[in-house]
Design an enzyme around this catalytic site. Structure first.
Site, PDB file in Angstrom:
ATOM      1  N   THR A 313     -21.425 -12.269  24.832  1.00  0.00           N
ATOM      2  CA  THR A 313     -21.993 -12.140  26.170  1.00  0.00           C
ATOM      3  C   THR A 313     -21.299 -13.134  27.090  1.00  0.00           C
ATOM      4  O   THR A 313     -20.985 -14.254  26.688  1.00  0.00           O
ATOM      5  CB  THR A 313     -23.521 -12.395  26.154  1.00  0.00           C
ATOM      6  OG1 THR A 313     -24.039 -12.260  27.480  1.00  0.00           O
ATOM      7  CG2 THR A 313     -23.863 -13.772  25.634  1.00  0.00           C
ATOM      8  N   HIS A 365     -30.398 -19.554  11.411  1.00  0.00           N
ATOM      9  CA  HIS A 365     -30.211 -20.604  10.406  1.00  0.00           C
ATOM     10  C   HIS A 365     -30.708 -20.166   9.026  1.00  0.00           C
ATOM     11  O   HIS A 365     -30.407 -20.827   8.010  1.00  0.00           O
ATOM     12  CB  HIS A 365     -30.949 -21.876  10.850  1.00  0.00           C
ATOM     13  CG  HIS A 365     -30.254 -23.138  10.449  1.00  0.00           C
ATOM     14  ND1 HIS A 365     -29.436 -23.225   9.350  1.00  0.00           N
ATOM     15  CD2 HIS A 365     -30.265 -24.377  11.005  1.00  0.00           C
ATOM     16  CE1 HIS A 365     -28.972 -24.454   9.243  1.00  0.00           C
ATOM     17  NE2 HIS A 365     -29.451 -25.183  10.236  1.00  0.00           N
TER      18      HIS A 365
END
Length: 394
Positions: A313, A365
């Site tokens: 993006t 994560h």
């Protein structure tokens, strides 16, 4: 003989749609393959076209109504144009038993959907007082239902000092984007790491070869192709960043489908470049350009946005200097580009003014460790600062 007009067959990922706009009213002439209706889903806007020359004889699903896959939305008659529309009858003749206070004396606007004309007639609301939220400012049935008596859509007549609010319903696409972004923040262990890249080498290469590149390939040489190719190479080195989580399973993708976030009038969309490891720079640039035109014209198809293993993006096009992009689930990482800003930098003990860009990598994560995330981002930085390595596959 009348034939049925049906909604398109939606993919499995799309449950239903909403009638956004009827471009033709009952009895109005229409040509073969002319768009008669737009159906908005949570991903794209689908066009329904006329099967032949003729006219609509009945509209079954009005603007704002929910439709299912392959559901009948109208009746169509091929050949001669229908002489009159059933809905065109004067409201006073259609409902003589209605209370006088509820009857509307306003002129009937045949460009309005039948449900809108009926709602205006039953409520006695003047169409000029209703704020239209449909395409081109057209009034929908929900606009009439939600209209508060005494309000006006002419803000210029409001007294000085009065504060104005405008309430409009979310589009299906905007609602779906909101749901996905909220789910990403609530259902992932999202973390963002940052780095910065010296854009001078890329800018100098682009300046030197952009004219020859455009002449040879018919495509403008932009920065995005360098980022797509650099990200593809980094994904090869760090497979977890190209993976996804499916329940208790980790899916490692052996291909590289990179989504490029594009802003449109209806909301954020992410069309996907397929097999970017097999694309050259011109193919990447042409693919992005074509998707940008499709997004602008509302022509993106569901197949254009299905899948994707990684997303890029670029908030820098709007002037953003730094941001923390949100994951495009079920993907586990997204790269954020930003504005190129000249800044004083220490180079070999000397201060130089260099065009710098902050890069941000948001990642899940649960799958990607900090070491992998930082290594991935540093790889992109190194490839962009030494583009010869990128081009020579070093």
């Amino acid at each position: 003989m009348a034939t049925e007009i049906k909604a398109p067959v939606f993919p499995e990922s799309v449950a239903d749609g909403t009638i956004a706009t009827w471009h033709k009213k009952v009895g109005e002439p229409v040509s073969r393959d002319e768009v008669i209706c737009d159906i908005e889903t949570d991903k794209v806007v689908l066009e329904v076209v006329a099967p032949a020359d003729g006219s609509l004889v009945a509209i079954i699903k009005d603007e704002g109504d929910t439709v299912l896959s392959d559901e009948v939305i109208a009746q169509f008659e091929a050949g001669a144009v229908s002489a009159a529309a059933p809905e065109a009858a004067a409201p006073a003749e259609a409902a003589p038993a209605a209370p006088a206070a509820a009857a509307s004396t306003q002129p009937v606007d045949q460009n309005q959907a039948p449900a809108v004309r009926k709602a205006l007639s039953e409520t006695g609301i003047n169409a000029a007082d209703v704020q239209g939220t449909g395409r081109g400012g057209r009034i929908t049935k929900e606009d009439v239902v939600n209209h508060k008596p005494g309000t006006s859509v002419q803000p210029l007549s409001v007294a000085v000092g009065e504060r104005i609010e405008k309430r409009v319903p979310m589009t299906r696409l905007r609602k779906r984007v909101a749901e996905r972004l909220l789910a990403a923040t609530q259902q992932t262990a999202m973390l963002t790491t940052f780095n910065e890249v010296n854009m001078k080498p890329i800018m100098e290469m682009r300046k030197q070869y952009k004219d020859a590149f455009e002449k040879r390939h018919g495509a403008r040489l932009g920065f995005m192709s360098f980022f797509v190719k650099a990200a593809t190479e980094a994904l090869k080195r760090y497979p977890a960043v190209n993976g996804s989580i499916d329940g208790d399973d980790i899916v490692y993708h052996g291909f590289y489908d990179i989504g490029v976030a594009v802003s449109s009038e209806r909301g954020l969309v992410v069309p996907v470049l397929r097999d970017t490891d097999r694309m050259n720079y011109a193919e990447v640039e042409n693919g992005i350009r074509d998707y940008a035109f499709k997004a602008r014209d509302g022509k993106l198809g569901i197949e254009d946005m299905t899948g994707g293993t990684f997303t890029i993006t670029n908030g820098g096009t709007f002037g953003s200097l730094l941001s923390t992009p949100i994951l495009n689930t079920p993907q586990t990482a997204i790269l954020g580009m930003h504005k190129i800003q000249e800044r004083p930098m220490a180079v070999n003990g000397q201060v130089e003014i260099l065009p710098m860009m902050y890069l941000a990598l948001s990642y899940d994560h649960r799958l990607i460790d900090g070491k992998e995330a930082v290594g991935f981002l540093v790889t992109i930085k190194e490839l962009l600062e030494e583009p010869a390595k990128l081009i020579l596959d070093l």
